[in-house]
Design an enzyme around this catalytic site. Structure first.
Site, mmCIF file in Angstrom:
data_model
loop_
_atom_site.group_PDB
_atom_site.id
_atom_site.type_symbol
_atom_site.label_atom_id
_atom_site.label_comp_id
_atom_site.label_asym_id
_atom_site.label_seq_id
_atom_site.Cartn_x
_atom_site.Cartn_y
_atom_site.Cartn_z
ATOM 1 N N HIS A 1 0.848 -1.193 0.000
ATOM 2 C CA HIS A 1 0.000 0.000 0.000
ATOM 3 C C HIS A 1 0.876 1.232 0.000
ATOM 4 C CE1 HIS A 1 -3.003 2.953 1.395
ATOM 5 N NE2 HIS A 1 -3.901 2.111 0.927
ATOM 6 N N ASP B 1 -7.992 -4.120 -0.400
ATOM 7 C CA ASP B 1 -8.551 -4.674 -1.636
ATOM 8 C C ASP B 1 -8.442 -6.196 -1.692
ATOM 9 O OD1 ASP B 1 -9.065 -2.065 -2.836
ATOM 10 O OD2 ASP B 1 -6.886 -1.898 -2.918
#
Length: 428
Positions: A306, A363
């Protein structure tokens, strides 16, 4: 005494104030840099530039922290209520019982679309991208709510916010039904926010869709965990558009356009496509991990790493637990979840991934959970937008309330040709 940094340019010294946030974050104030030195700062992608001071959301990527208005995200997991989280983000504190009841009541009262808006769905292709419909329709709502172009107090902001947050799910559900050629299902005022969305998505005439508590809670969690995440691409877009004096409807429609990008809102779609390819191709998780580490192999492991977090994304932990609860309640298995579990287990035990801070992100599990609920892949980013809308509204409001707000106007470093002479057409 305010701490200052010293910038030395040639034989001149310039003082730059050091700003400190409530969590100890420090920043150089370069707002007067050009005025004092004639220089501007060069920061591609604005990865090291703070565009504002904000009281809404705090993230700490090194420690894996996410807080809404100071409240850790984990504390929203036990009894998830997206409407309550939306009120918190927009108005800065947890609502009292009567405030939440009023907010919910306004959303129920405004859940229907004007018939003029509804009829416009008949004039778009059935296979129109849902995000295109969402952006266009949110912008078009401004035509039917011109009284909210100027929001001078919290009451008018609440009226506009409830219309947007309520109608966005109706728009989303209608766009899904339109793509299938199915009749629109109107919202049921007796249902709560997430249950009502699923009702409009999946009910058919004379047979209402049954929503289990586990599924309703899971969708609440998905929306809450996507509600805000500091100054990401779409939220920055909302602030930039809003800084020009654009109304709330136009600013949020611009946020949808930014979220539509595959590098932003479409990441969980890529995770699901990856898991499905692995399942169809008969690849083992061990083979995938080896391929991901091989720079000559085109295989890419989506859902790990991320831009902000250097540890396990706190939202991913919550969604992983929600996956386990939902599938246990459904008493069925999903081979994609089994693959995801094994991929995570292998990656977290592999120094290659740990040393590079490649932990599962939000996600990685959100797509599996949305699929379990029955949401089709082309609606994943739409669900992201529904969840993110309160955050956009909160940032628009915070900027709107700041008397020092100016139109945002970044600088550039020009690298084109020097002055040229215009050449007439006959001499080119």
């Amino acid at each position: 005494m305010t701490e200052k940094a010293i910038l030395i340019l040639g034989d001149r010294r310039h003082e730059l104030p050091v700003l400190t946030g409530t969590e100890g974050e420090r920043a150089l104030d370069i707002s007067k840099l050009r005025e004092q030195t004639g220089l501007i700062a060069y920061d591609p992608s604005l990865g090291n530039t703070a565009l504002c001071r904000s009281e809404i959301t705090f993230t700490d990527g090194e420690r894996g922290i996410l807080r809404y208005r100071g409240i850790p995200i984990e504390q929203f997991a036990d009894k998830p209520d997206f409407v309550e989280a939306a009120w918190l983000l927009i108005f800065g504190r947890l609502p009292r019982r009567e405030e939440l009841a009023k907010f919910s009541g306004l959303m129920t009262a405004n859940e229907l679309l004007h018939e003029g808006v509804r009829h416009q769905f008949q004039h778009v292709p059935p296979d129109a991208p849902p995000m295109a419909l969402l952006s266009a329709t949110l912008s078009n709502l401004a035509c039917y709510h011109q009284e909210f172009f100027s929001l001078g107090d919290e009451e008018s902001l609440e009226e506009a916010a409830t219309r947007l947050i309520s109608k966005v799910r109706t728009i989303a559900a209608f766009s899904h039904r339109r793509s299938l050629g199915m009749p629109f299902i109107y919202p049921d005022p007796k249902l709560r926010y997430c249950a009502n969305f699923l009702h409009m998505m999946f009910s058919i005439p004379y047979r209402q869709y049954h929503i289990s508590q586990e599924v309703e809670d899971a969708l609440n969690l998905i929306f809450i965990l996507h509600a805000d995440h500091e100054l990401n691409c779409s939220t920055s877009t909302v602030r930039i558009v809003g800084s020009a004096g654009a109304n709330l409807f136009a600013s949020c429609a611009a946020g949808v356009c930014a979220l539509w990008g595959s590098l932003h809102g479409g990441a969980n779609v890529e995770v699901m496509e990856m898991l499905e390819r692995i399942s169809r191709g008969g690849l083992s998780p061990e083979e995938c991990i080896r391929a991901a580490k091989d720079k000559t192999n085109p295989f890419r492991l989506h859902g790990f790493g991320h831009r902000v977090y250097r540890r396990y994304d706190p939202r991913a932990k919550i969604l992983k637990a929600a996956c386990e609860r939902v599938f246990a309640g459904m008493e069925r298995k999903d081979p994609l979840l089994d693959i995801a579990r094994k991929l995570e287990e292998l990656a977290l035990a592999d120094p290659y991934f740990v040393d590079r801070n490649l932990y599962p992100n939000v996600d990685f599990y959100s797509g599996i959970l949305l699929r379990a609920i029955g949401i089709p892949t082309n609606m994943f980013t739409v669900c992201f937008a529904i969840g993110r809308l309160p955050g956009w509204i909160a940032h628009w409001k915070e900027q709107h309330d700041d008397p020092n707000t100016k139109i945002q106007r970044p600088r550039q470093i020009y690298t084109g040709p020097n002055e040229l002479t215009y050449v007439p057409m006959e001499k080119r």
